[in-house]
Scaffold this active site. Structure first.
Site, PDB file in Angstrom:
ATOM      1  N   CYS A 131       0.686  -0.852  -8.841  1.00  0.00           N
ATOM      2  CA  CYS A 131       1.790  -1.175  -7.944  1.00  0.00           C
ATOM      3  C   CYS A 131       1.646  -2.625  -7.504  1.00  0.00           C
ATOM      4  CB  CYS A 131       1.755  -0.232  -6.743  1.00  0.00           C
ATOM      5  SG  CYS A 131       3.072  -0.522  -5.543  1.00  0.00           S
ATOM      6  N   HIS A 190       7.276   5.772  -2.433  1.00  0.00           N
ATOM      7  CA  HIS A 190       7.344   4.655  -1.482  1.00  0.00           C
ATOM      8  C   HIS A 190       8.286   4.988  -0.328  1.00  0.00           C
ATOM      9  CE1 HIS A 190       4.990   1.254  -2.885  1.00  0.00           C
ATOM     10  NE2 HIS A 190       5.403   1.449  -4.126  1.00  0.00           N
ATOM     11  N   HIS A 195       7.416   7.362  -8.527  1.00  0.00           N
ATOM     12  CA  HIS A 195       6.591   6.357  -7.841  1.00  0.00           C
ATOM     13  C   HIS A 195       7.405   5.694  -6.722  1.00  0.00           C
ATOM     14  CE1 HIS A 195       3.456   3.099  -7.802  1.00  0.00           C
ATOM     15  NE2 HIS A 195       4.477   2.445  -7.275  1.00  0.00           N
ATOM     16  N   GLU A 196       8.651   5.317  -7.030  1.00  0.00           N
ATOM     17  CA  GLU A 196       9.472   4.629  -6.035  1.00  0.00           C
ATOM     18  C   GLU A 196       9.911   5.562  -4.910  1.00  0.00           C
ATOM     19  OE1 GLU A 196       8.999   1.641  -6.326  1.00  0.00           O
ATOM     20  OE2 GLU A 196       8.508   1.591  -8.447  1.00  0.00           O
TER      21      GLU A 196
END
Length: 135
Positions: free
Chosen positions: A84, A129, A125-126
């Protein structure tokens, strides 16, 4: 406009607020910042210091924006190792081979789409976040 990458793990650990139509300029900043970082395949708004549920990602060669994305179905768990821009090194993460996502487009119309493989991994993954989850 290309923005600086946020590296403060306390900030990155906060759950993002829902995005609204007033947040459209943030999406453009995310797209500009993503394009400026060769090799980066996705970004969430908190990576540029904005705690909103907005993600951008490389969708098989075309950048895609999602507002308020949520995974509503998932299948095929596997173990991945990811890096990241906001964090040093790589870390292990549990991912799903296939995901169905509910999100809003740039007109804030609700959409549903199923993603698989690498694109699904990027989106997960996003969305992590957005949830304040660090890999």
């Amino acid at each position: 406009m290309v923005q600086e990458i946020m590296r403060d793990e306390v900030f990155l650990s906060q759950k993002a607020e829902p995005a609204t139509p007033e947040d459209l300029p943030i999406a453009q900043d995310l797209l500009d910042t993503l394009a400026a970082h060769n090799g980066c395949v996705g970004m969430a708004a908190n990576m540029i210091g904005v705690c909103k549920r907005i993600i951008v990602f490389d969708n098989e060669g075309k950048y895609t924006v999602m507002f308020n994305p949520e995974i509503i179905r998932k299948s095929g768990p596997y173990e991945a190792e990811e890096g990241c821009l906001s964090l040093t090194g790589t870390r292990k993460a549990k991912r799903w081979q296939s995901i169905k996502v509910q999100y809003q487009n740039e007109q804030f119309q609700t959409r549903f789409k199923t993603f698989t493989g690498w694109t699904a991994q990027i989106i997960q993954h996003e969305i992590d976040h957005c949830e304040g989850v660090l890999i």
